[in-house]
Design a protein around this motif. Structure first.
Motif, PDB file in Angstrom:
ATOM      1  N   VAL A 196       0.851  -1.194   0.000  1.00 21.20           N
ATOM      2  CA  VAL A 196       0.000   0.000   0.000  1.00 21.20           C
ATOM      3  C   VAL A 196       0.887   1.245   0.000  1.00 21.20           C
ATOM      4  O   VAL A 196       1.609   1.494   0.977  1.00 21.20           O
ATOM      5  CB  VAL A 196      -0.927   0.018   1.235  1.00 21.20           C
ATOM      6  N   PRO A 197       0.848   2.075  -1.045  1.00 19.98           N
ATOM      7  CA  PRO A 197       1.685   3.274  -1.118  1.00 19.98           C
ATOM      8  C   PRO A 197       0.993   4.489  -0.506  1.00 19.98           C
ATOM      9  O   PRO A 197       0.542   5.390  -1.206  1.00 19.98           O
ATOM     10  CB  PRO A 197       1.910   3.448  -2.619  1.00 19.98           C
ATOM     11  N   TRP A 198       0.913   4.546   0.804  1.00 21.57           N
ATOM     12  CA  TRP A 198       0.195   5.606   1.517  1.00 21.57           C
ATOM     13  C   TRP A 198       1.068   6.862   1.623  1.00 21.57           C
ATOM     14  O   TRP A 198       2.288   6.827   1.471  1.00 21.57           O
ATOM     15  CB  TRP A 198      -0.168   5.127   2.924  1.00 21.57           C
ATOM     16  N   ILE A 199       0.428   7.991   1.927  1.00 24.15           N
ATOM     17  CA  ILE A 199       1.122   9.217   2.305  1.00 24.15           C
ATOM     18  C   ILE A 199       0.191  10.037   3.188  1.00 24.15           C
ATOM     19  O   ILE A 199      -1.025  10.085   2.947  1.00 24.15           O
ATOM     20  CB  ILE A 199       1.575  10.047   1.073  1.00 24.15           C
ATOM     21  N   ALA A 200       0.716  10.639   4.232  1.00 27.55           N
ATOM     22  CA  ALA A 200      -0.091  11.527   5.071  1.00 27.55           C
ATOM     23  C   ALA A 200      -0.556  12.714   4.233  1.00 27.55           C
ATOM     24  O   ALA A 200       0.203  13.252   3.422  1.00 27.55           O
ATOM     25  CB  ALA A 200       0.730  12.020   6.263  1.00 27.55           C
ATOM     26  N   LEU A 201      -1.807  13.124   4.405  1.00 29.39           N
ATOM     27  CA  LEU A 201      -2.309  14.264   3.652  1.00 29.39           C
ATOM     28  C   LEU A 201      -1.432  15.496   3.864  1.00 29.39           C
ATOM     29  O   LEU A 201      -1.143  16.242   2.917  1.00 29.39           O
ATOM     30  CB  LEU A 201      -3.752  14.576   4.047  1.00 29.39           C
ATOM     31  N   GLU A 202      -1.004  15.721   5.100  1.00 25.10           N
ATOM     32  CA  GLU A 202      -0.150  16.877   5.376  1.00 25.10           C
ATOM     33  C   GLU A 202       1.130  16.821   4.549  1.00 25.10           C
ATOM     34  O   GLU A 202       1.590  17.836   4.019  1.00 25.10           O
ATOM     35  CB  GLU A 202       0.184  16.942   6.869  1.00 25.10           C
ATOM     36  N   ASP A 203       1.708  15.639   4.409  1.00 25.58           N
ATOM     37  CA  ASP A 203       2.924  15.527   3.611  1.00 25.58           C
ATOM     38  C   ASP A 203       2.636  15.693   2.128  1.00 25.58           C
ATOM     39  O   ASP A 203       3.469  16.220   1.384  1.00 25.58           O
ATOM     40  CB  ASP A 203       3.613  14.189   3.885  1.00 25.58           C
ATOM     41  N   TRP A 204       1.461  15.254   1.669  1.00 25.30           N
ATOM     42  CA  TRP A 204       1.092  15.488   0.268  1.00 25.30           C
ATOM     43  C   TRP A 204       1.006  16.991   0.003  1.00 25.30           C
ATOM     44  O   TRP A 204       1.531  17.487  -1.002  1.00 25.30           O
ATOM     45  CB  TRP A 204      -0.240  14.805  -0.052  1.00 25.30           C
ATOM     46  N   LEU A 205       0.356  17.731   0.895  1.00 22.64           N
ATOM     47  CA  LEU A 205       0.236  19.180   0.728  1.00 22.64           C
ATOM     48  C   LEU A 205       1.613  19.840   0.762  1.00 22.64           C
ATOM     49  O   LEU A 205       1.906  20.733  -0.050  1.00 22.64           O
ATOM     50  CB  LEU A 205      -0.650  19.762   1.826  1.00 22.64           C
ATOM     51  N   ARG A 206       2.451  19.421   1.672  1.00 19.91           N
ATOM     52  CA  ARG A 206       3.785  19.998   1.769  1.00 19.91           C
ATOM     53  C   ARG A 206       4.621  19.648   0.540  1.00 19.91           C
ATOM     54  O   ARG A 206       5.452  20.460   0.095  1.00 19.91           O
ATOM     55  CB  ARG A 206       4.472  19.525   3.049  1.00 19.91           C
ATOM     56  N   ALA A 207       4.400  18.480  -0.030  1.00 16.22           N
ATOM     57  CA  ALA A 207       5.114  18.102  -1.253  1.00 16.22           C
ATOM     58  C   ALA A 207       4.715  19.001  -2.415  1.00 16.22           C
ATOM     59  O   ALA A 207       5.547  19.337  -3.267  1.00 16.22           O
ATOM     60  CB  ALA A 207       4.841  16.641  -1.597  1.00 16.22           C
ATOM     61  N   MET A 208       3.448  19.409  -2.472  1.00 12.60           N
ATOM     62  CA  MET A 208       3.013  20.299  -3.550  1.00 12.60           C
ATOM     63  C   MET A 208       3.748  21.633  -3.474  1.00 12.60           C
ATOM     64  O   MET A 208       4.243  22.144  -4.483  1.00 12.60           O
ATOM     65  CB  MET A 208       1.504  20.528  -3.474  1.00 12.60           C
ATOM     66  N   THR A 209       3.816  22.217  -2.295  1.00 13.72           N
ATOM     67  CA  THR A 209       4.512  23.503  -2.166  1.00 13.72           C
ATOM     68  C   THR A 209       6.014  23.323  -2.395  1.00 13.72           C
ATOM     69  O   THR A 209       6.672  24.196  -2.968  1.00 13.72           O
ATOM     70  CB  THR A 209       4.246  24.136  -0.793  1.00 13.72           C
ATOM     71  N   PHE A 210       6.560  22.202  -1.964  1.00 14.35           N
ATOM     72  CA  PHE A 210       7.971  21.885  -2.199  1.00 14.35           C
ATOM     73  C   PHE A 210       8.273  21.838  -3.691  1.00 14.35           C
ATOM     74  O   PHE A 210       9.245  22.434  -4.175  1.00 14.35           O
ATOM     75  CB  PHE A 210       8.288  20.543  -1.534  1.00 14.35           C
ATOM     76  N   LEU A 211       7.424  21.142  -4.452  1.00 14.90           N
ATOM     77  CA  LEU A 211       7.653  20.976  -5.888  1.00 14.90           C
ATOM     78  C   LEU A 211       7.413  22.267  -6.665  1.00 14.90           C
ATOM     79  O   LEU A 211       8.057  22.508  -7.690  1.00 14.90           O
ATOM     80  CB  LEU A 211       6.770  19.851  -6.430  1.00 14.90           C
ATOM     81  N   LEU A 212       6.514  23.103  -6.182  1.00  9.21           N
ATOM     82  CA  LEU A 212       6.321  24.403  -6.825  1.00  9.21           C
ATOM     83  C   LEU A 212       7.606  25.222  -6.796  1.00  9.21           C
ATOM     84  O   LEU A 212       7.917  25.944  -7.751  1.00  9.21           O
ATOM     85  CB  LEU A 212       5.206  25.190  -6.128  1.00  9.21           C
ATOM     86  N   GLY A 213       8.338  25.112  -5.711  1.00  8.95           N
ATOM     87  CA  GLY A 213       9.512  25.954  -5.524  1.00  8.95           C
ATOM     88  C   GLY A 213      10.826  25.359  -5.972  1.00  8.95           C
ATOM     89  O   GLY A 213      11.865  26.036  -5.919  1.00  8.95           O
ATOM     90  N   ARG A 214      10.818  24.098  -6.431  1.00  8.31           N
ATOM     91  CA  ARG A 214      12.065  23.446  -6.822  1.00  8.31           C
ATOM     92  C   ARG A 214      12.205  23.449  -8.342  1.00  8.31           C
ATOM     93  O   ARG A 214      11.718  22.556  -9.030  1.00  8.31           O
ATOM     94  CB  ARG A 214      12.109  22.023  -6.269  1.00  8.31           C
ATOM     95  N   ASP A 215      12.889  24.454  -8.861  1.00  6.03           N
ATOM     96  CA  ASP A 215      13.048  24.602 -10.300  1.00  6.03           C
ATOM     97  C   ASP A 215      13.861  23.483 -10.930  1.00  6.03           C
ATOM     98  O   ASP A 215      13.860  23.323 -12.153  1.00  6.03           O
ATOM     99  CB  ASP A 215      13.718  25.944 -10.625  1.00  6.03           C
TER     100      ASP A 215
END
Length: 301
Positions: A196-215
């Protein structure tokens, strides 16, 4: 940043809009109904209609649009909708972006995909360099990701979000399981050996902001937790989180009766690892399943 977001009304989209606005970003939502205020723009992805002015000069586009995979029984018509809702929205955005003057194009397109790309991996761990697998969802993911091509060819940074199963009591993987588990009727699905490839919702949200800022990050990114578990282990952990035993297994044949063709996908094993995020130094707030489950059950709406 000024960000255009498609799929803002879904389980993940509504929470991402709230997070991005709380972080000070200006969010414009693409909607299929008439726009109600300046923060909305009407589009019709099924017919490829989107005013290019909606994307001109924005900093980023995020596309989470797509019919829910497990929302309805899989008839031929619903399978066609699962596919078209993803491919049409992605194609409309990518071609519109590519048609803009270079100076007006967004810097990045974060486009949803799914770990379904890999098909059934069995016990084999896979990272982003693994090829597409077999099955309906793998086929959908392949054409879904390919639809980002025009934006990528135009020089826009495209991140394909191969998302796992975000954990939150209000949706996703947890919502349909909570009642039976709280009644003491939960347990493993089928053999329980599937990963099961789970992820905490909080970490999913933080990953989105992380990826927005990583050129420096583009291409496929597995948006999953660092420690996938088998379904049997997941069931035991969820039972412990709700203080109930998890000893009522659901045999595979019963799932097929209840879910039809979708049961085959639900029983697939996805031992997917976050290679790109790990290498980029992403810091998980909930790297282990018990902690992620506690956060998921204690979190607000």
């Amino acid at each position: 940043m000024r960000i255009v977001l498609a799929g803002a009304s879904g389980f993940l989209g509504t929470r991402l809009v709230s997070r991005l606005r709380a972080d000070g970003h200006d969010i414009v939502q693409l909607v299929r109904r008439p726009a109600r205020d300046p923060a909305e723009v009407t589009w019709s992805p099924s017919s490829g209609q989107l005013d290019p002015a909606a994307l001109a000069g924005v900093d980023a586009v995020i596309n989470l649009a797509g019919a829910g995979v497990g929302d309805k029984r899989w008839t031929d018509g619903y399978k066609a909708l699962i596919r078209s809702s993803r491919v049409d929205s992605t194609s409309t955005l990518a071609t519109t972006i590519a048609g803009l003057p270079a100076t007006d194009r967004p810097a990045v397109l974060l486009n949803a995909s799914a770990v379904g790309w890999y098909g059934d991996t069995g016990d084999q761990p896979v990272e982003e360099n693994a090829p597409a697998g077999e099955g309906f969802l793998a086929d959908v993911a392949r054409v879904w990701e390919a639809a980002t091509g025009p934006a990528e060819s135009a020089g826009v940074r495209v991140v394909r979000l191969r998302t796992g199963l975000p954990l939150h009591h209000a949706g996703g993987l947890l919502k349909p399981q909570l009642l039976p588990f709280r009644l003491g009727l939960g347990g493993k699905l089928g053999s329980g050996r599937q990963w099961v490839p789970w992820i905490a919702l909080e970490d999913w949200l933080r990953a989105m902001t992380f990826l927005l800022g990583r050129d420096d990050i583009a291409g496929p990114v597995n948006v999953v937790g660092p420690a996938p578990v088998t379904n049997a282990v997941f069931g035991k952990a969820l039972g412990a989180a709700v203080h109930r035993p998890a000893v009522m297994p659901i045999p595979a044949f019963a799932l097929h009766v209840a879910l039809g063709e979708f049961a085959t996908e639900a029983l697939r094993s996805s031992r997917v690892l976050p290679g790109v995020l790990t290498q980029a130094g992403f810091d998980y707030r909930y790297p282990d399943l018990p902690g992620a489950l506690r956060a998921a059950l204690a979190d607000g709406p």
